[in-house]
Design a protein around this motif. Structure first.
Motif, PDB file in Angstrom:
ATOM      1  N   VAL A  71      33.921  17.417-102.832  1.00 62.45           N
ATOM      2  CA  VAL A  71      35.192  16.864-102.428  1.00 62.45           C
ATOM      3  C   VAL A  71      34.938  16.888-101.159  1.00 62.45           C
ATOM      4  O   VAL A  71      36.144  15.905-100.140  1.00 62.45           O
ATOM      5  CB  VAL A  71      35.975  18.116-102.157  1.00 62.45           C
TER       6      VAL A  71
ATOM      7  N   TRP B  26      34.460  13.458-100.408  1.00 62.69           N
ATOM      8  CA  TRP B  26      36.187  12.486-100.904  1.00 62.69           C
ATOM      9  C   TRP B  26      36.420  12.657 -99.146  1.00 62.69           C
ATOM     10  O   TRP B  26      37.549  11.775 -98.620  1.00 62.69           O
ATOM     11  CB  TRP B  26      36.821  13.008-102.038  1.00 62.69           C
ATOM     12  N   TYR B  27      36.180  13.747 -98.821  1.00 65.02           N
ATOM     13  CA  TYR B  27      37.243  13.813 -97.697  1.00 65.02           C
ATOM     14  C   TYR B  27      36.615  13.364 -96.104  1.00 65.02           C
ATOM     15  O   TYR B  27      36.959  12.289 -95.261  1.00 65.02           O
ATOM     16  CB  TYR B  27      37.255  14.968 -97.050  1.00 65.02           C
TER      17      TYR B  27
END
Length: 151
Positions: A17, A20-21
């Motif tokens: 995550v 992805w950010y």
């Protein structure tokens, strides 16, 4: 042992995550830098036109330039000079060029996954047109960058 497996799984999901950010923020930063450079070029073209129209009978202080990057006080660090656009297809992303053959500026994006062009590549091309009045940079096609239309 089960607790350690669950902990490793949670850490792996958090890392994915986070990655992805990071990509999302990098794409937003690239788009902001692209828009800032495009805005600077458009502003330089308007200022150059104003210089020409203020004193039409006198010598022109700012000469008419074909390459809008030459109107800037300092070109952006990722400006690679004048080059033909077909040479940009294999070039490194994140760079600007001016093609004197088509009289256009082009940007090859780093964020290739977020850009949708008619040609299917990440090359954003803007024609310099509007002579003899104020020169403008107009997109050569409809470009969408992460869901936002870029004009």
């Amino acid at each position: 042992m089960l607790e350690w497996t669950i902990l490793c799984g949670v850490i792996l999901v958090l890392l994915l995550v986070f990655g992805w950010y990071v990509q999302l923020v990098q794409a937003q930063a690239e788009r902001a830098a692209f828009r800032a450079t495009l805005g600077a070029l458009r502003t330089a073209l308007v200022i150059e036109h104003l210089h020409r129209s203020v004193a039409p009978g006198q010598a022109i202080v700012v000469p008419t330039q074909q390459n809008p990057f030459k109107l800037l006080e300092r070109p952006p660090p990722n400006y690679r000079g004048e080059a033909a656009l077909p040479a940009m297809t294999g070039a490194e992303g994140g760079n600007w060029v001016f093609d004197p053959a088509c009289y256009c500026v082009a940007y090859l994006a780093l964020d290739t996954g977020g850009i949708h062009t008619p040609a299917g590549d990440a090359l954003l091309k803007y024609r310099v047109d509007g002579a003899p009045g104020v020169l403008r940079l107009t997109p050569a096609a409809r470009y969408v960058w992460r869901g936002e239309i870029i004009d």
